[in-house]
Design an enzyme around this catalytic site. Structure first.
Site, PDB file in Angstrom:
ATOM      1  CE  LYS A 143      29.959 -51.440 -49.282  1.00 27.82           C
ATOM      2  NZ  LYS A 143      28.780 -52.151 -48.772  1.00 27.82           N
ATOM      3  NE  ARG A 183      19.015 -47.912 -49.602  1.00 29.82           N
ATOM      4  CZ  ARG A 183      18.768 -48.965 -48.846  1.00 29.82           C
ATOM      5  NH1 ARG A 183      17.918 -48.879 -47.839  1.00 29.82           N
ATOM      6  NH2 ARG A 183      19.371 -50.118 -49.073  1.00 29.82           N
TER       7      ARG A 183
HETATM    8  N1  BES Z   1      26.829 -51.551 -52.896  1.00 30.77           N
HETATM    9  C1  BES Z   1      26.192 -52.032 -51.739  1.00 30.77           C
HETATM   10  C2  BES Z   1      25.380 -53.301 -52.002  1.00 30.77           C
HETATM   11  C3  BES Z   1      26.187 -54.561 -51.963  1.00 30.77           C
HETATM   12  C4  BES Z   1      26.620 -55.085 -50.752  1.00 30.77           C
HETATM   13  C5  BES Z   1      26.460 -55.249 -53.105  1.00 30.77           C
HETATM   14  C6  BES Z   1      27.345 -56.256 -50.741  1.00 30.77           C
HETATM   15  C7  BES Z   1      27.193 -56.418 -53.089  1.00 30.77           C
HETATM   16  C8  BES Z   1      27.641 -56.929 -51.905  1.00 30.77           C
HETATM   17  C9  BES Z   1      25.259 -50.980 -51.159  1.00 30.77           C
HETATM   18  O1  BES Z   1      25.639 -49.677 -51.364  1.00 30.77           O
HETATM   19  C10 BES Z   1      25.209 -51.210 -49.696  1.00 30.77           C
HETATM   20  O2  BES Z   1      26.202 -51.024 -49.081  1.00 30.77           O
HETATM   21  N2  BES Z   1      24.040 -51.612 -49.203  1.00 30.77           N
HETATM   22  C11 BES Z   1      23.868 -51.930 -47.831  1.00 30.77           C
HETATM   23  C12 BES Z   1      22.542 -51.354 -47.386  1.00 30.77           C
HETATM   24  C13 BES Z   1      22.335 -51.403 -45.897  1.00 30.77           C
HETATM   25  C14 BES Z   1      23.286 -50.479 -45.205  1.00 30.77           C
HETATM   26  C15 BES Z   1      20.901 -51.025 -45.603  1.00 30.77           C
HETATM   27  C16 BES Z   1      23.865 -53.444 -47.679  1.00 30.77           C
HETATM   28  O3  BES Z   1      23.289 -54.139 -48.516  1.00 30.77           O
HETATM   29  O4  BES Z   1      24.461 -53.921 -46.741  1.00 30.77           O
HETATM   30 MG    MG Z   2      26.885 -48.733 -49.782  1.00 31.62          MG
END
Ligand code: BES
Ligand code: MG
Ligand code: ZN
Length: 499
Positions: free
Chosen positions: A279, A353
């Site tokens: 990230k 997931r």
């Molecule tokens: N923990 C995150 C979801 C999230 C992202 C919560 C931003 C709050 C703020 C999750 O693990 C994640 O990173 N999801 C990705 C999925 C994508 C790579 C398909 C997302 O939502 O960007």
């Molecule tokens: Mg993630």
């Protein structure tokens, strides 16, 4: 913290302050407002007349008056709740919380609330106590200075003409659920160096002991044996070993239909760096909350353990840290989940997931016939619904309707999003059974859900995406900013309705 019922006149409450709800454009010409006006020597009606206070939602006015006679209090707090028709039971909790936070700031130690709500006395009291308890949670656990040390210790709930025993029952239920929510919020607020998967498991063991739940912690060797290659692909990049926390509540005498078992499954990513699909640095600190689903499962199970409903409940938390490392999973890795399905990992940041896949399959293997999973799964749900609604998706409309209905009763908002074959098609992988992401930016929240659905066999299943609702960026009059313990109240209600 103490709560007390009072079914007699409010003047008998030996407290420092009184708090009363006021509807929009009300006059002090009758009922309790007239009594309060008299008690304050006409200040209430003059405040109304001068339009210093109109009873709008969230409005407050503090009146100081000379205590006389039986009344010990010398403070009266008016709390606006808007139109009478919009004043529903969960609003009683917000009023209690608003009054608590307002008075606490002013060093008041005890107060009596006159909620003026219609409805079941148990429900009124439960909501009030819940608001009283949850409103006093603060984020400042690790401060050594400037910590909030003020508390309101004594809360009296005045409802005339009802059974005192009902108020008592409601108050104690509200305290149990409120303290369980604060337990959840404390977990979500913990920094990730302190709350790693091993510590998460320890906290689960502690509440299990306190509330009489069975607790089983599966370590990585055990998960390996069970074939949980999907979950383990996330923890492999971390120094912190993953734990699968399994809590079980068994009633003394079950009224559940034979073979029926409710399971709650939570995403417990104690920190989400994204892994190799790292990230961006900005805002990454927020990802300590990525275990909020798991925290809500523990809080719900704590409440269940204390409330002792007559149906069994299973609670499962996949506690894992998602880190980049020489051993971490790569985009394009293929792993095999516990149910035998192969997964092509195309983005290691779609890890929630991956851990839920095995956790949900495990729940069903343990006999779950209804599964509700909750997870801070997608950023997309924040775009879609903000921090107002939790997304609910699933394979059984009745279960989804029940969650939405329970939410409405306790004051939590859910909004259904669809699943379906067309969406499921889009996670077909070129080289494995499925891939862990769909087409860029399209229907992110739905794709997350249909991925998890691949690991549900016959069970009725619902998925709650709480990424937008698990954390409050702004303080509310009745709640500190930070973790919300979303879904705890809804799920407790769902269990109690299944009795
Ligand atoms: N923990 C995150 C979801 C999230 C992202 C919560 C931003 C709050 C703020 C999750 O693990 C994640 O990173 N999801 C990705 C999925 C994508 C790579 C398909 C997302 O939502 O960007
Ligand atoms: Mg993630
Ligand atoms: Zn995550």
């Amino acid at each position: 913290m103490k709560t007390q019922p009072l079914t007699g006149n409010f003047q008998e409450a030996g407290v420092d302050a009184l708090a009363v709800t006021v509807f929009k454009d009300e006059k002090a010409t009758g009922g309790v407002l007239k009594d309060l006006d008299k008690m304050t020597g006409g200040i209430v009606s003059s405040v109304f007349k001068n339009e210093e206070f109109k009873g709008e939602m969230g409005e407050t006015a503090l009146i100081r008056f000379a205590a006389k006679g039986k009344v010990k209090a010398s403070l009266l707090l008016l709390i606006g709740v808007g139109d009478r028709a919009d004043y529903k039971l969960p609003a009683v909790g917000n009023v209690a919380g608003t009054a608590t936070r307002f008075l606490r700031k002013r060093n008041v130690k005890s107060f009596a609330l006159l909620p003026r709500a219609e409805g079941d006395a148990i429900e009124i009291a439960q909501n009030a106590a819940n608001g009283f308890v949850t409103s006093q949670f603060e984020l400042d656990k690790y401060r050594t200075k400037d910590k909030n040390t003020k508390t309101v210790d004594n809360f009296v709930l005045c409802v005339e003409g009802v059974k005192e025993a009902d108020l008592k029952t409601g108050l104690s239920r509200g305290v149990i659920i409120g303290e369980s929510m604060n337990f959840t919020r404390d977990l979500a607020n913990e920094p990730p160096n302190i709350l790693h998967p091993t510590e998460f498991a320890r906290r689960a063991q502690t509440i299990a002991k306190e509330t009489g739940l069975k607790c089983d912690i599966l370590d990585e060797a055990k998960m390996e044996k069970l074939g949980m290659g999907s979950l383990l692909s996330v923890s492999i990049g971390s120094e912190q070993p993953a734990k699968l926390i399994v809590l079980k509540y068994e009633p003394k005498k079950s009224t559940a239909k034979k073979g029926e078992l409710i399971a709650f499954v939570g995403k417990g990513i104690t920190f989400d760096t994204g892994g190799i699909s790292l990230k961006p640095g900005e805002g990454m600190d927020a990802m300590k909350y990525d275990m909020s689903g798991g925290a809500s499962v523990l809080g719900t199970m704590r409440a269940i353990g204390l409330l002792k409903p007559s149906v069994p409940v299973l609670g499962i938390v996949a506690a894992v840290e998602n880190m980049p490392d020489g051993k971490a999973s790569r985009p394009s890795d293929v792993v095999t989940a516990m149910n035998g399905k192969t997964i092509e990992i195309l983005n290691t940041d779609a890890e929630g997931r991956l851990i839920l896949a095995d956790a949900v399959a495990y729940a069903e293997k343990q006999g779950a016939t209804r599964i509700v999973d909750m997870a801070t799964l997608t950023g997309a749900v924040i775009i879609a619904l903000g921090d107002i609604n939790t997304a609910v998706l699933g394979n059984d409309q009745e279960l989804i309707d029940e969650i939405v209905a329970c939410g409405r009763e306790v004051g939590e908002n859910y909004w259904q999003l669809p699943v379906g074959r067309e969406y499921s098609k889009s996670i077909k992988s070129d080289i494995a059974d499925i891939k862990n992401i769909g087409p860029a930016r399209k229907a992110g929240t739905i794709i997350g859900a249909v991925f998890i659905q691949e690991f549900v066999d016959k069970a009725k299943w619902a998925h709650l995406d709480i990424a937008g609702t698990a954390w409050n960026d702004n303080e509310k009059p009745y709640q500190a900013k930070g973790p919300t313990a979303v879904a705890v109240r809804t799920l407790v209600r769902m269990v109690e309705k299944s009795q």
